[in-house]
Design an enzyme around this catalytic site. Structure first.
Site, PDB file in Angstrom:
ATOM      1  N   CYS A   1       0.808  -1.217   0.000  1.00 24.62           N
ATOM      2  CA  CYS A   1       0.000   0.000   0.000  1.00 24.62           C
ATOM      3  C   CYS A   1       0.844   1.270   0.000  1.00 24.62           C
ATOM      4  O   CYS A   1       0.456   2.271  -0.606  1.00 24.62           O
ATOM      5  CB  CYS A   1      -0.969  -0.005   1.173  1.00 24.62           C
ATOM      6  SG  CYS A   1      -0.196   0.025   2.807  1.00 24.62           S
TER       7      CYS A   1
ATOM      8  N   HIS B   1      -1.780   1.936   7.027  1.00 21.44           N
ATOM      9  CA  HIS B   1      -2.309   1.962   5.667  1.00 21.44           C
ATOM     10  C   HIS B   1      -2.042   3.354   5.093  1.00 21.44           C
ATOM     11  O   HIS B   1      -1.785   4.303   5.837  1.00 21.44           O
ATOM     12  CB  HIS B   1      -3.794   1.627   5.620  1.00 21.44           C
ATOM     13  CG  HIS B   1      -4.291   1.323   4.241  1.00 21.44           C
ATOM     14  ND1 HIS B   1      -3.648   0.453   3.381  1.00 21.44           N
ATOM     15  CD2 HIS B   1      -5.373   1.790   3.542  1.00 21.44           C
ATOM     16  CE1 HIS B   1      -4.299   0.383   2.234  1.00 21.44           C
ATOM     17  NE2 HIS B   1      -5.339   1.191   2.303  1.00 21.44           N
TER      18      HIS B   1
ATOM     19  N   ASP C   1      -8.391   5.231  -2.813  1.00 17.07           N
ATOM     20  CA  ASP C   1      -7.495   4.127  -2.460  1.00 17.07           C
ATOM     21  C   ASP C   1      -7.166   3.362  -3.735  1.00 17.07           C
ATOM     22  O   ASP C   1      -7.987   2.621  -4.270  1.00 17.07           O
ATOM     23  CB  ASP C   1      -8.158   3.209  -1.437  1.00 17.07           C
ATOM     24  CG  ASP C   1      -7.173   2.218  -0.828  1.00 17.07           C
ATOM     25  OD1 ASP C   1      -6.273   1.754  -1.559  1.00 17.07           O
ATOM     26  OD2 ASP C   1      -7.307   1.901   0.371  1.00 17.07           O
TER      27      ASP C   1
END
Length: 444
Positions: free
Chosen positions: A324, A351, A368
């Site tokens: 990520c 994250h 995202d």
């Protein structure tokens, strides 16, 4: 009026040819002033290597222009000035500079380059975020999206004069080490996003994207939304482009990597983690903070594979893999490269994602890239059952505490951020305000 195949073929030629796969390929198409309202898409689709397109002074609308552009994956230069586009400003060609340029073109790079001006909701006067040009060869489409006007952060002038807030000695729940660690992490995030503003890094980002195709898909998406629900149903261009970029990034550009395949020639087998190592000189240039070391599981191989966790977004344009952190870092760069007002968001519970300002909605959109998710801020708390605490958004001009935006359980969030964290809320607010004021005083 539609342009037939014969008229289309007659417009080919002029600006250059190249050999592709052993055959001569036409690189340029000029259909200026044809009065066309549509194009023969079946014929256009055959021109896969087309790089220069002049469709100025026709009557193409957003749907027709978008449908044509998405069929031309190699196109780099486009002119659609004088058409019936409702979302984009006229796409104006720069003045040719065959002699190497003049006062307006010091680098002599405008020859065969076209500027694509895009404005949200039909605005005609707005500051451009990026003006650097891409060097030849090859010819390049330069996308200039206006910088969205986000609400200014609270920047008290007195903060700079009085210096940073004092350490919270004696405050309930305060921990000096925790406050010092928080300050270092915030400073690290501020330094990292400066890489998105480097002209050479942005040029590399633009060169890595199929910009014309994504623009065409965004225009076509807007046209479909208008056809289905009227003018008010269509997203603004920046939001539509963002949606197409998210999909392309996840499905075509970047790769999720837990354990890298064996790097030995001809192997490619699975690997298992051995441990970590310090980055070598080359890896350090890519700002690899650490290197994971893996060993091939295939019998008879056992080769060692290094997996540097790069932090330089320009290097990630080449490696195109990671988790990520790498995904969000690279995607945020691409957003900045096309001029979107994007921020790099870091969640202290491990994250990372992106936020992009929407002029139409007048708020920041959660994006995202790992999930191809847009405007789903409760994804982590409600969908992943994450126990959020600190979440910060790092932009080119400010750092913002955005944790409450990603939670509906504000009481639980406050509790986790309270005494256990050791960072008083009042002190944290003063520190972020001081950092923003200092950056503003230094010119951003």
């Amino acid at each position: 009026m539609a342009i037939d195949g014969e008229r289309l073929r007659a417009g080919l030629g002029g600006l250059g040819r190249a050999t592709v796969g052993g055959r001569a390929a036409l690189l340029s198409l000029s259909l200026a002033g044809a009065g066309a309202t549509s194009l023969p898409l079946a014929e256009v689709a055959k021109l896969k290597h087309l790089q220069n397109v002049d469709l100025s002074d026709n009557r193409l609308d957003d749907a027709a222009a978008g449908a044509a552009l998405r069929l031309l994956p190699d196109v780099r230069c486009v002119s659609l000035a004088g058409n019936a586009l409702t979302t984009a400003l006229p796409w104006a060609a720069t003045a040719a500079a065959g002699d190497g340029g003049g006062d307006g073109d010091p680098d002599g790079l405008v020859e065969r380059h076209l500027l694509l001006g895009l404005a949200p909701d039909g605005l005609s006067a707005t500051p451009w975020d990026m003006t650097s040009r891409v060097a030849d060869p090859p010819p390049a489409l330069l996308v200039l999206v206006p910088t969205p006007q986000a609400p200014p952060a609270s920047l008290p002038a007195s903060s700079v004069a009085h210096g940073p807030p004092a350490w919270p000695f004696g405050q309930a729940g305060a921990d000096m080490r925790a406050c010092e660690s928080m300050t270092k992490r915030l400073e690290s995030g501020r330094r990292a996003v400066r890489l998105y503003e480097q002209p050479e890094t942005r040029r590399a980002a633009l060169a890595s994207m199929p910009v014309a195709r994504l623009v065409g898909e965004a225009l076509e998406q807007q046209a479909q939304q208008r056809a289905a629900g009227g003018e008010g149903a269509a997203e603004c261009f920046g939001d539509a482009l963002l949606r197409r970029m998210l999909r392309w990034f996840k499905l075509e550009f970047f790769k999720w990597t837990n354990e890298p395949p064996c790097s030995a020639a001809g192997c490619g087998g699975g690997t298992g983690l051995l441990g970590a190592a310090a980055p070598n000189e080359t890896e350090a240039l890519g700002l690899a903070g650490r290197v994971e070391v893996y060993k091939c599981k295939r019998a008879g191989c056992g080769a060692i594979t290094r997996f540097p966790r790069y932090n330089h977004p320009g290097v990630l344009l080449q490696s195109r893999q990671g988790r990520c952190g790498e995904w969000a870092n690279c995607f945020t760069l691409l957003c900045r490269a096309v001029g979107l007002d994007a921020r790099h968001v870091v969640d202290w519970t491990d994250h990372v994602w992106t936020e992009v300002w929407s002029p139409r909605r007048q708020r920041w959109l959660h994006c995202d890239s790992c999930e191809n998710a847009m405007d789903r801020p409760l994804l982590y708390e409600s969908g992943w059952n994450k126990k959020l605490s600190f979440v910060f958004a790092f932009g080119h001009d400010s750092v913002s505490d955005v944790a409450r935006r990603y939670s509906k359980k504000h009481a639980e969030l406050a509790a986790r951020r309270g005494a256990a964290a050791g960072v008083p809320e009042a002190w944290l607010a003063s520190m972020t305000a001081f950092m923003n004021a200092s950056q503003a005083a230094a010119g951003g």
